[in-house]
Scaffold this motif. Sequence first.
Motif, PDB file in Angstrom:
ATOM      1  N   LEU A 115      23.543-132.850 -33.118  1.00  0.00           N
ATOM      2  CA  LEU A 115      22.401-133.593 -33.641  1.00  0.00           C
ATOM      3  C   LEU A 115      22.836-134.598 -34.700  1.00  0.00           C
ATOM      4  O   LEU A 115      22.299-135.708 -34.784  1.00  0.00           O
ATOM      5  CB  LEU A 115      21.366-132.625 -34.221  1.00  0.00           C
ATOM      6  N   ARG A 116      23.813-134.207 -35.530  1.00  0.00           N
ATOM      7  CA  ARG A 116      24.323-135.142 -36.542  1.00  0.00           C
ATOM      8  C   ARG A 116      25.000-136.335 -35.874  1.00  0.00           C
ATOM      9  O   ARG A 116      24.796-137.485 -36.283  1.00  0.00           O
ATOM     10  CB  ARG A 116      25.294-134.419 -37.463  1.00  0.00           C
ATOM     11  N   LEU A 117      25.798-136.076 -34.864  1.00  0.00           N
ATOM     12  CA  LEU A 117      26.440-137.173 -34.129  1.00  0.00           C
ATOM     13  C   LEU A 117      25.395-138.081 -33.491  1.00  0.00           C
ATOM     14  O   LEU A 117      25.505-139.308 -33.541  1.00  0.00           O
ATOM     15  CB  LEU A 117      27.354-136.598 -33.043  1.00  0.00           C
ATOM     16  N   GLN A 118      24.387-137.480 -32.889  1.00  0.00           N
ATOM     17  CA  GLN A 118      23.329-138.271 -32.262  1.00  0.00           C
ATOM     18  C   GLN A 118      22.619-139.145 -33.280  1.00  0.00           C
ATOM     19  O   GLN A 118      22.328-140.316 -33.010  1.00  0.00           O
ATOM     20  CB  GLN A 118      22.335-137.340 -31.567  1.00  0.00           C
ATOM     21  N   GLY A 119      22.336-138.593 -34.449  1.00  0.00           N
ATOM     22  CA  GLY A 119      21.671-139.385 -35.488  1.00  0.00           C
ATOM     23  C   GLY A 119      22.512-140.554 -35.944  1.00  0.00           C
ATOM     24  O   GLY A 119      22.004-141.671 -36.145  1.00  0.00           O
ATOM     25  N   ILE A 120      23.822-140.325 -36.115  1.00  0.00           N
ATOM     26  CA  ILE A 120      24.704-141.414 -36.545  1.00  0.00           C
ATOM     27  C   ILE A 120      24.769-142.506 -35.487  1.00  0.00           C
ATOM     28  O   ILE A 120      24.672-143.704 -35.795  1.00  0.00           O
ATOM     29  CB  ILE A 120      26.113-140.865 -36.854  1.00  0.00           C
ATOM     30  N   VAL A 121      24.938-142.107 -34.229  1.00  0.00           N
ATOM     31  CA  VAL A 121      25.035-143.095 -33.155  1.00  0.00           C
ATOM     32  C   VAL A 121      23.735-143.884 -33.023  1.00  0.00           C
ATOM     33  O   VAL A 121      23.754-145.117 -32.863  1.00  0.00           O
ATOM     34  CB  VAL A 121      25.387-142.396 -31.826  1.00  0.00           C
ATOM     35  N   GLU A 122      22.598-143.202 -33.088  1.00  0.00           N
ATOM     36  CA  GLU A 122      21.321-143.915 -33.000  1.00  0.00           C
ATOM     37  C   GLU A 122      21.140-144.872 -34.175  1.00  0.00           C
ATOM     38  O   GLU A 122      20.616-145.984 -34.004  1.00  0.00           O
ATOM     39  CB  GLU A 122      20.172-142.907 -32.955  1.00  0.00           C
ATOM     40  N   SER A 123      21.578-144.473 -35.353  1.00  0.00           N
ATOM     41  CA  SER A 123      21.477-145.362 -36.514  1.00  0.00           C
ATOM     42  C   SER A 123      22.371-146.581 -36.339  1.00  0.00           C
ATOM     43  O   SER A 123      21.971-147.711 -36.660  1.00  0.00           O
ATOM     44  CB  SER A 123      21.869-144.600 -37.786  1.00  0.00           C
ATOM     45  N   LEU A 124      23.567-146.376 -35.820  1.00  0.00           N
ATOM     46  CA  LEU A 124      24.472-147.507 -35.586  1.00  0.00           C
ATOM     47  C   LEU A 124      23.900-148.461 -34.550  1.00  0.00           C
ATOM     48  O   LEU A 124      23.990-149.686 -34.704  1.00  0.00           O
ATOM     49  CB  LEU A 124      25.840-146.991 -35.134  1.00  0.00           C
ATOM     50  N   LEU A 125      23.310-147.922 -33.500  1.00  0.00           N
ATOM     51  CA  LEU A 125      22.702-148.785 -32.486  1.00  0.00           C
ATOM     52  C   LEU A 125      21.521-149.566 -33.053  1.00  0.00           C
ATOM     53  O   LEU A 125      21.337-150.754 -32.741  1.00  0.00           O
ATOM     54  CB  LEU A 125      22.244-147.931 -31.295  1.00  0.00           C
ATOM     55  N   LEU A 126      20.721-148.924 -33.896  1.00  0.00           N
ATOM     56  CA  LEU A 126      19.590-149.618 -34.510  1.00  0.00           C
ATOM     57  C   LEU A 126      20.070-150.728 -35.428  1.00  0.00           C
ATOM     58  O   LEU A 126      19.520-151.838 -35.433  1.00  0.00           O
ATOM     59  CB  LEU A 126      18.726-148.619 -35.288  1.00  0.00           C
ATOM     60  N   LEU A 127      21.127-150.464 -36.207  1.00  0.00           N
ATOM     61  CA  LEU A 127      21.681-151.504 -37.075  1.00  0.00           C
ATOM     62  C   LEU A 127      22.209-152.675 -36.253  1.00  0.00           C
ATOM     63  O   LEU A 127      22.050-153.838 -36.639  1.00  0.00           O
ATOM     64  CB  LEU A 127      22.798-150.919 -37.940  1.00  0.00           C
ATOM     65  N   ALA A 128      22.841-152.383 -35.123  1.00  0.00           N
ATOM     66  CA  ALA A 128      23.327-153.462 -34.258  1.00  0.00           C
ATOM     67  C   ALA A 128      22.172-154.293 -33.729  1.00  0.00           C
ATOM     68  O   ALA A 128      22.240-155.534 -33.684  1.00  0.00           O
ATOM     69  CB  ALA A 128      24.136-152.872 -33.108  1.00  0.00           C
ATOM     70  N   ARG A 129      21.082-153.640 -33.337  1.00  0.00           N
ATOM     71  CA  ARG A 129      19.909-154.374 -32.871  1.00  0.00           C
ATOM     72  C   ARG A 129      19.308-155.229 -33.974  1.00  0.00           C
ATOM     73  O   ARG A 129      18.901-156.374 -33.753  1.00  0.00           O
ATOM     74  CB  ARG A 129      18.853-153.396 -32.353  1.00  0.00           C
TER      75      ARG A 129
END
Length: 330
Positions: free
Chosen positions: A162-176
Amino acid sequence: MTVDGDRVLVVSEDIEGDRTLVLAVSMDDDAETLATVATLLAVAVPVLLLLVAVTTWLVVGRALRPVERIREEVDGITADRLHQRVPVPDTADEIAALATTMNGMLDRLDAAATAQRRFVSDASHELRSPLATIRQHAELAHAHPEVTSIAELAEVVSEEGLRLQGIVESLLLLARLDEGAGTNAEAVDLDDIALGEVRRMRAAGLDVDGSGIHAARVHGDPRLLGQLVRNLADNAVRHSRGRVAIGVTPAGDHVFLTVEDDGAGVPSAERDRIFERFVRLDEARSRDAGGSGLGLAIAQGIATSAGGHLTVDDSRWGGARFVLTLPLTA
């Protein structure tokens, strides 16, 4: 007329009585003068054009020599040599302004490259930690199955996943957000979002003051604005000692959403840095307490995409107060 084989110019004038005065002037001198002028022009014009061309070439070449030096310097600057700068001449003219502009561009590129390298390094570190935790527990369970049960291993894998998923989703949102794409802008009632966060935190048993919330409508993506307010609320809860307040105040053409707590606050020297990615203050170095360091960076990115900005100062209780400023919409 021609007189004795010579061309002459004849002028006549009647005078007293029946007499007429006739004057004839030879045109040989005029012909010689015209021939001399034509010869001079035939020689002088090409020489003058050649002189002007040479002078122009020398003057323009000398004027553009600094531009050529700037071109050579810029051509030699690569991704690993962004620290180099273009020499600025002491002429205080357009060439000096061009060199100054080029150096400013190189400063921005250097800062962007440094930030990108730091971002990649921090992201790698954040992603490595959960993976290392999962690997360590898996190796322990494999080597000593009597010590670590399958249930304990599954719990660790689930939490770190879940921590990995949160980090990846945050990185994708920042890229967007960096690309400025993927948002669905519409009229949003900011007070409804704030009240929803107040209800959520009160349901968790927290003391939250929502009396300062007033009606206000803004233009933006409701999902992103909801995440912005939630990130600010979670940050306030994480650092508070027990009291949190959320307010929405329209004033003029803007609305101000405030989220404040009674925690330790943010030092003045850190108030710009906390919106950078993967930044945690000293009191929030613990990953469990301080999150991944992306929440405030995401909040600032969402605020910028909605045409606003996010700042932090002191709250009424001495803690931190985050102020979101957005333009009002009808």
